[in-house]
Scaffold this active site. Structure first.
Site, short mmCIF file in Angstrom:
data_model
loop_
_atom_site.label_atom_id
_atom_site.label_comp_id
_atom_site.label_asym_id
_atom_site.label_seq_id
_atom_site.Cartn_x
_atom_site.Cartn_y
_atom_site.Cartn_z
N SER A 14 0.73 -1.09 -0.19
CA SER A 14 0.16 0.51 -0.02
C SER A 14 0.25 1.30 -0.09
O SER A 14 1.97 1.71 0.24
CB SER A 14 -1.17 -0.13 0.97
OG SER A 14 -1.65 1.08 1.56
N LYS A 57 -14.78 -4.44 1.39
CA LYS A 57 -15.50 -3.84 1.19
C LYS A 57 -16.80 -3.58 1.44
O LYS A 57 -17.67 -3.46 2.04
CB LYS A 57 -14.85 -2.97 -0.08
CG LYS A 57 -13.81 -2.27 0.27
CD LYS A 57 -13.07 -1.84 -1.24
CE LYS A 57 -12.11 -1.65 -1.65
NZ LYS A 57 -11.56 -0.24 -2.75
N GLY A 119 -15.00 -8.07 -6.73
CA GLY A 119 -15.16 -7.76 -5.57
C GLY A 119 -16.14 -6.29 -5.05
O GLY A 119 -16.47 -5.53 -5.98
#
Length: 414
Positions: A14, A57, A119
């Site tokens: 990230s 999420k 997703g």
């Protein structure tokens, strides 16, 4: 104490910490959570505001007290703000993706759009594609259902897609050699977008560019959605100009500088000078191979032949492609095998150090293939078009090392 950060299953790739801390004055933590840890974290609510990434999420939604209309319509949340104990969910992937599309002038209206993956990230992209009034949207996933077709059905009926958008993690570091699709199958293709941002250019994006098509990586989307997340975190408005400024800064810092060219073209000396000028690490690929093999290059050639050396060279290219912010001087033959350049270009800007044939060294005991002037001339003819093909920039090295290094530095600092 206020706590901001990112939750997800695997976060080593990230860039979110550096982006948030560049935009806002708070500490932003990367908080990897296993499937077992995730429920306890959400139930504790011990955070001020968080972002959410793969695979949570959709999973966060039952823990929220309220969701804004956009996130509700999308069915996925990537931003949560704790307001006096109440968790409010938002989705900034949607606007981040639209920023990226519009920034690059890509049209989705009246286009046949193929979305890879189904997703949480895909949910936001699908909403954006519908908003842009695509003529048709096809979602393909490894698991058929929930609106997604199989790859077999895609290959049977949808090879006329005009825009391909990858929302899956295929091609993400460390598995950056993978691509979700072979673009050669899609004869009507006009553009490719990939939400993956590490590496800076996925194999899918590079394949698009090699075909002369727009290929856009996910870094701009990441910065744009992070900017809006900060706005939710701090209940403020931030000028969009910060997106482009920060995107260019990250790209400049993260990109490797890849030097290609003939043996004795000056790549090592120039690379050392560029690294010093830019405050980057310098890596000589031949020296890297020698260190890892414990043998000199002539020894490797003697024991394994050129093919054995090329195998070691490809291993080095794969390993070094995962680095960020380095100057890498390659061996003269690196361009002979496309796979080497496919990896190195994913996190790199390629400079061809162009030195005239009459200025190259024609005998060198440390370079087994540079045995004579005739051998060097043959190599030059064999490789010159490959050097030009893979170069993002061609820099002349027929004057001084300093002039060449200065020119590269100027290009990098644009």
């Amino acid at each position: 104490m206020k706590r901001y950060g990112l939750i997800g299953e695997k976060l080593s790739h990230s860039f979110s910490k550096e982006i948030h801390e560049a935009i806002a004055d708070y500490t932003y933590d990367l908080m990897p959570l296993s499937r077992e840890e995730f429920p306890r974290f959400m139930e504790a609510r011990a955070f001020t505001a968080i972002n959410v990434t793969i695979p949570y999420k959709k999973d966060v939604i039952p823990y929220l007290d309220a969701i804004d209309d956009a996130a509700k319509a999308i069915g996925a949340v990537n931003t949560i703000v704790n307001r006096n104990g109440r968790l409010i969910g938002y989705n900034t992937d949607y606007t981040g993706f639209l920023y990226m599309v519009r920034k690059h002038g890509i049209t989705l209206q009246n286009k046949r759009v193929l979305v890879i993956g189904n997703g949480g990230a895909s949910a936001a992209i699908q909403a954006a594609v519908r908003h842009e009034q695509a003529a048709e949207m096809i979602v393909v996933d490894i698991v058929k259902g929930n609106g997604a077709i199989s790859y077999e059905e895609c290959f049977a009926h949808h090879l006329d897609a005009q825009v391909i958008i990858n929302t899956s993690p295929v091609g993400m570091y460390p598995k950056s050699g993978a691509s979700p699709l072979d673009l050669a199958l899609f004869h009507c293709l006009e553009a490719v977008l990939d939400v993956v941002y590490n590496p800076l250019s996925t194999k899918l994006v590079l394949d698009a560019k090699d075909r002369g098509l727009p290929g856009v990586n996910g870094l701009e989307m990441l910065v744009a959605q992070a900017k809006q997340a900060v706005e939710h975190f701090l209940d403020t408005l931030i000028d969009d100009a910060v997106i482009d400024t920060l995107y260019k800064k990250i790209e400049r810092e993260r990109n490797n500088v890849i030097l290609i060219g003939m043996p004795s073209a000056g790549k090592t000396t120039i690379g050392q000078s560029v690294a010093q000028r830019c405050g980057k690490e310098f890596i000589d690929m031949d020296a890297y191979i020698v260190e890892n093999c414990g043998k000199s290059i002539p020894q490797i050639f003697e024991e394994s032949g050129e093919n054995g050396f090329r195998a070691r060279e490809s291993e080095a290219a794969i390993a070094l492609a995962g680095r960020n912010g380095a100057v890498i001087a390659t061996g003269g033959g690196i361009v002979k095998h496309k796979v080497n350049m496919d990896y190195l270009r994913q996190n790199g800007i390629v400079f061809f150090i162009d030195r005239s044939l009459d200025k190259l060294i024609t005998t060198d005991d440390n370079r087994p293939l540079s045995s004579s002037a005739q051998a060097v001339a043959r190599m030059y003819e064999e490789r010159i078009e490959l050097y030009r093909k893979y170069a993002d920039h061609i820099v002349d090295n027929n004057t001084t090392i300093d002039a060449c290094a200065e020119r590269i530095t100027e290009i990098l600092n644009r």
